[in-house]
Design an enzyme around this catalytic site. Sequence first.
Site, PDB file in Angstrom:
ATOM      1  N   GLY A 145      31.411  40.510  48.005  1.00 28.91           N
ATOM      2  CA  GLY A 145      31.620  40.156  49.163  1.00 28.91           C
ATOM      3  C   GLY A 145      32.043  38.323  48.900  1.00 28.91           C
ATOM      4  O   GLY A 145      31.171  37.696  49.176  1.00 28.91           O
ATOM      5  N   TYR A 146      33.317  38.084  48.544  1.00 34.59           N
ATOM      6  CA  TYR A 146      33.719  36.576  48.206  1.00 34.59           C
ATOM      7  C   TYR A 146      34.648  36.271  49.300  1.00 34.59           C
ATOM      8  O   TYR A 146      34.461  35.312  50.113  1.00 34.59           O
ATOM      9  CB  TYR A 146      34.026  36.340  46.774  1.00 34.59           C
ATOM     10  CG  TYR A 146      32.898  36.461  45.715  1.00 34.59           C
ATOM     11  CD1 TYR A 146      31.701  36.736  45.790  1.00 34.59           C
ATOM     12  CD2 TYR A 146      33.339  35.919  44.441  1.00 34.59           C
ATOM     13  CE1 TYR A 146      30.922  36.697  44.746  1.00 34.59           C
ATOM     14  CE2 TYR A 146      32.442  35.857  43.242  1.00 34.59           C
ATOM     15  CZ  TYR A 146      31.269  36.328  43.647  1.00 34.59           C
ATOM     16  OH  TYR A 146      30.288  36.295  42.583  1.00 34.59           O
ATOM     17  N   GLU A 262      33.924  41.033  26.332  1.00 33.12           N
ATOM     18  CA  GLU A 262      35.245  41.180  25.875  1.00 33.12           C
ATOM     19  C   GLU A 262      36.402  41.136  26.922  1.00 33.12           C
ATOM     20  O   GLU A 262      36.189  41.834  27.773  1.00 33.12           O
ATOM     21  CB  GLU A 262      35.315  42.638  25.210  1.00 33.12           C
ATOM     22  CG  GLU A 262      36.422  42.759  24.226  1.00 33.12           C
ATOM     23  CD  GLU A 262      37.504  43.390  25.044  1.00 33.12           C
ATOM     24  OE1 GLU A 262      38.852  42.839  25.150  1.00 33.12           O
ATOM     25  OE2 GLU A 262      37.438  44.433  25.692  1.00 33.12           O
ATOM     26  N   ASN A 392      48.816  35.379  40.524  1.00 30.78           N
ATOM     27  CA  ASN A 392      49.523  34.773  39.063  1.00 30.78           C
ATOM     28  C   ASN A 392      50.191  33.656  39.496  1.00 30.78           C
ATOM     29  O   ASN A 392      50.102  32.904  38.446  1.00 30.78           O
ATOM     30  CB  ASN A 392      50.638  36.142  39.191  1.00 30.78           C
ATOM     31  CG  ASN A 392      50.135  37.341  38.324  1.00 30.78           C
ATOM     32  OD1 ASN A 392      48.822  37.388  38.401  1.00 30.78           O
ATOM     33  ND2 ASN A 392      50.810  38.103  37.842  1.00 30.78           N
ATOM     34  N   GLU A 393      49.984  33.121  40.838  1.00 28.63           N
ATOM     35  CA  GLU A 393      50.440  31.606  40.569  1.00 28.63           C
ATOM     36  C   GLU A 393      49.247  30.877  40.413  1.00 28.63           C
ATOM     37  O   GLU A 393      49.711  29.845  39.879  1.00 28.63           O
ATOM     38  CB  GLU A 393      50.856  31.332  42.315  1.00 28.63           C
ATOM     39  CG  GLU A 393      52.178  32.096  43.006  1.00 28.63           C
ATOM     40  CD  GLU A 393      51.973  33.495  43.136  1.00 28.63           C
ATOM     41  OE1 GLU A 393      50.863  34.094  43.270  1.00 28.63           O
ATOM     42  OE2 GLU A 393      53.028  34.119  42.939  1.00 28.63           O
TER      43      GLU A 393
HETATM   44  C1  FAD Z   1      43.219  45.205  45.391  1.00 32.93           C
HETATM   45  C2  FAD Z   1      42.350  43.820  45.724  1.00 32.93           C
HETATM   46  C3  FAD Z   1      41.063  43.956  45.685  1.00 32.93           C
HETATM   47  C4  FAD Z   1      40.378  43.057  45.843  1.00 32.93           C
HETATM   48  N1  FAD Z   1      38.929  43.224  46.003  1.00 32.93           N
HETATM   49  C5  FAD Z   1      38.220  42.037  46.239  1.00 32.93           C
HETATM   50  C6  FAD Z   1      36.495  42.276  46.206  1.00 32.93           C
HETATM   51  O1  FAD Z   1      36.318  43.291  45.915  1.00 32.93           O
HETATM   52  N2  FAD Z   1      35.952  41.108  46.642  1.00 32.93           N
HETATM   53  C7  FAD Z   1      36.417  40.031  46.995  1.00 32.93           C
HETATM   54  O2  FAD Z   1      35.745  39.146  47.568  1.00 32.93           O
HETATM   55  N3  FAD Z   1      37.893  39.844  47.130  1.00 32.93           N
HETATM   56  C8  FAD Z   1      38.735  40.785  46.794  1.00 32.93           C
HETATM   57  N4  FAD Z   1      40.145  40.577  46.726  1.00 32.93           N
HETATM   58  C9  FAD Z   1      40.635  39.437  47.253  1.00 32.93           C
HETATM   59  C10 FAD Z   1      41.247  38.640  46.239  1.00 32.93           C
HETATM   60  O3  FAD Z   1      40.205  37.838  45.355  1.00 32.93           O
HETATM   61  C11 FAD Z   1      42.161  37.844  46.864  1.00 32.93           C
HETATM   62  O4  FAD Z   1      43.235  38.301  47.478  1.00 32.93           O
HETATM   63  C12 FAD Z   1      43.033  36.592  45.912  1.00 32.93           C
HETATM   64  O5  FAD Z   1      41.992  35.561  45.977  1.00 32.93           O
HETATM   65  C13 FAD Z   1      43.876  35.768  46.912  1.00 32.93           C
HETATM   66  O6  FAD Z   1      43.565  35.300  48.051  1.00 32.93           O
HETATM   67  P1  FAD Z   1      44.394  35.403  49.316  1.00 32.93           P
HETATM   68  O7  FAD Z   1      44.549  37.096  49.549  1.00 32.93           O
HETATM   69  O8  FAD Z   1      43.535  35.154  50.549  1.00 32.93           O
HETATM   70  O9  FAD Z   1      45.730  34.873  49.114  1.00 32.93           O
HETATM   71  P2  FAD Z   1      45.879  33.167  49.279  1.00 32.93           P
HETATM   72  O10 FAD Z   1      44.943  32.413  48.468  1.00 32.93           O
HETATM   73  O11 FAD Z   1      46.103  33.140  50.848  1.00 32.93           O
HETATM   74  O12 FAD Z   1      47.277  33.052  48.609  1.00 32.93           O
HETATM   75  C14 FAD Z   1      48.616  33.461  49.162  1.00 32.93           C
HETATM   76  C15 FAD Z   1      49.674  33.181  48.333  1.00 32.93           C
HETATM   77  O13 FAD Z   1      49.719  31.694  48.090  1.00 32.93           O
HETATM   78  C16 FAD Z   1      49.685  31.489  46.723  1.00 32.93           C
HETATM   79  N5  FAD Z   1      48.728  30.290  46.143  1.00 32.93           N
HETATM   80  C17 FAD Z   1      47.444  30.056  46.840  1.00 32.93           C
HETATM   81  N6  FAD Z   1      46.937  28.992  46.341  1.00 32.93           N
HETATM   82  C18 FAD Z   1      47.734  28.514  45.562  1.00 32.93           C
HETATM   83  C19 FAD Z   1      48.080  27.082  44.626  1.00 32.93           C
HETATM   84  N7  FAD Z   1      47.291  26.274  44.558  1.00 32.93           N
HETATM   85  N8  FAD Z   1      49.264  27.035  43.740  1.00 32.93           N
HETATM   86  C20 FAD Z   1      50.366  28.050  43.893  1.00 32.93           C
HETATM   87  N9  FAD Z   1      50.106  29.215  44.656  1.00 32.93           N
HETATM   88  C21 FAD Z   1      49.182  29.325  45.677  1.00 32.93           C
HETATM   89  C22 FAD Z   1      49.010  32.645  46.198  1.00 32.93           C
HETATM   90  O14 FAD Z   1      49.296  32.896  44.761  1.00 32.93           O
HETATM   91  C23 FAD Z   1      49.382  33.800  46.986  1.00 32.93           C
HETATM   92  O15 FAD Z   1      50.611  34.207  46.507  1.00 32.93           O
HETATM   93  C24 FAD Z   1      40.992  41.841  46.331  1.00 32.93           C
HETATM   94  C25 FAD Z   1      42.343  41.608  46.421  1.00 32.93           C
HETATM   95  C26 FAD Z   1      43.066  42.854  46.056  1.00 32.93           C
HETATM   96  C27 FAD Z   1      44.410  42.805  46.280  1.00 32.93           C
END
Ligand code: FAD
Length: 409
Positions: A145-146, A262, A392-393
Site C-alpha cells: 500500500g504505497y 538479481e 517509463n517517463e
Molecule cells: C498494474 C499496476 C499495478 C500496481 N500495483 C501497485 C501496488 O501493488 N501498490 C502500489 O502502491 N502501487 C501500485 N501501482 C501504482 C504505480 O506504482 C503507479 O501507477 C505509478 O507509480 C505511477 O503513478 P500514477 O499512476 O499516480 O501516475 P502519475 O505519477 O500521476 O503520472 C502520470 C503520468 O505523468 C508522468 N510523470 C509523472 N511525473 C513525471 C516526471 N517527473 N517527469 C516526467 N513524467 C512524469 C508519468 O510517467 C505518467 O505518464 C500499480 C500500478 C499498475 C499500473
Amino acid sequence: MDWSDSPEQAKFRQEVRTFIQQKLPESYRPKAGEATGEDEGFTGGWQADRKSTDPKRVATAQQWATALAEQGWIAPAWPKEYGGAGLSTIEQFIYNQEMAEAAAPSVGGMGVSMLGPTLIVHGSPEQKQEHLSRILSGEVAWAQGYSEPGAGSDLASLQTRAVRDGDEYVINGQKIWTSGAHFADWLFALVRTDPEAPKHRGISFMIMDIKTPGITVRPLINMGWEHGFNETFFEDVRVPAKNLIGEENRGWYVGMTLLDFERSGIAGAVSYRRGMAEMKEFLKGNGKSYRRQDFNTTRLELADRAIETEVLFNFAFRIVTIQSRGLVPNYEASVNKTFGSELHQRLSRTQSKAWGLYANVWDRSSKYAPMQAAHIHDYVGSVPHSIFSGSNEIQRNVIATRGLGLPRG
Ligand SMILES: Cc1cc2nc3c(=O)[nH]c(=O)nc-3n(C[C@H](O)[C@H](O)[C@H](O)COP(=O)(O)OP(=O)(O)OC[C@H]3O[C@@H](n4cnc5c(N)ncnc54)[C@H](O)[C@@H]3O)c2cc1C
C-alpha cells in the site's frame, strides 16, 4: 562475449532443472499447443490459486510451495540465516532463468520480494520471528500500500494519516492500485506520521493484518476485465504500535530498502522468446488458417521482435554482470525496464496483428481464438508495464540525467 556457464554454474543449472522436472505440479506445466502467456503476475498465478474456491488449485499451490520450501528456494535471495537460499546473483539469475523456461509460477509474491528484505534490514527480532517464517512457508501473502490517488510517481506526497494513540496508531486515508490485496493476508504501507515535516521525513512504514476493522478493499477492474488491483480505504484503523517497522518518520528510507536481488529481468526475456517459439510452432500447423492474408509484412515485424528479444537478453546479462561484480545497476536498470516493457507491448501488438480479425476474439475457449486468445490478452495486459515499478517517463529521466549526464529539466 562468452555467456556460457562455468562448471559450477552448469551444475547448479542442472540441479534447478532436475528439481523442476521432479517437483513442478503437472497442472503448472506448459501443455503442447497451448500458449503459456506472459502476464499472469498481477491477476493470477500462485497467489490466486492459494485463495481459489477450487480445492484442486489450492492443493496444487500448496504442493508447489511445499516443494520450494523444502528445497529452501521460496526466497532464493534472502540470506541463509533468515531461511533464504543465500544464492549469489549469478545463481539467482540461473534459477530465475530456469524457472521462467519452465513457466513455473513464483511463490511468495511481495512478501518475498519486498516485505521480507525490508524486515531483514529494519525489523526487530520479534517482527522477523513473527513474519519471515510465515512468508517462507507460503502461509501468508502480502500486498503493498504505497500509491494514493494523489501520490504515484511523486510518492512522497502521500497523505494517508497515522496518529499515535497510546499503544496504537489510528490510520485514515486511501491507497490505490493495491495489487493482489484481495488475495493478501497482510499489508505493508507508507503512512504520514508528521504532516509538518518536509515530505520525505514525515512518513512511516507500517504493517497490518488486512482484516483489521476499518480496512475496506474494493476491486478495480482493468481494461482487460480482470481484477488484479484494488482501492484500499482506511477508516479509524487501529494498528498496534509494535507494527511500526524501523523508526517513526523514517519510513521513506525503510521503504527504499533493497537486498542483493538479481535485477536483470531475465524472466521477461525468456517468456518473450518462448512465446515466439510457441507461435512459430502453431503457425506450422493449425495456425495457418488464422493468418492474415498479407502475413508477409507481419513476418518481417516478427523478425524485428525476435532480434529485440535477443537484445533484451544482452541487457539482462549486462545487469547481472554488473551485480556479480558487487556493483549496483543504476541507469542501466532503467534502460532494461524501459526497453523490456516497451518490447512487451510491441511484441504482443505484432503477434496480435498476425491474426488479422481473429485477433479480436477475446473468449479464450472460442474456436476462432488463435492460441487461446493469448496475444490479444497480452496486448491489453502489457499496457500497464510502462506505468508500474516507476513509469517509463521517470525511467527516461534517470537515463537522461544519470546515464547521459543531461541537466535536470
Ligand atoms: C498494474 C499496476 C499495478 C500496481 N500495483 C501497485 C501496488 O501493488 N501498490 C502500489 O502502491 N502501487 C501500485 N501501482 C501504482 C504505480 O506504482 C503507479 O501507477 C505509478 O507509480 C505511477 O503513478 P500514477 O499512476 O499516480 O501516475 P502519475 O505519477 O500521476 O503520472 C502520470 C503520468 O505523468 C508522468 N510523470 C509523472 N511525473 C513525471 C516526471 N517527473 N517527469 C516526467 N513524467 C512524469 C508519468 O510517467 C505518467 O505518464 C500499480 C500500478 C499498475 C499500473
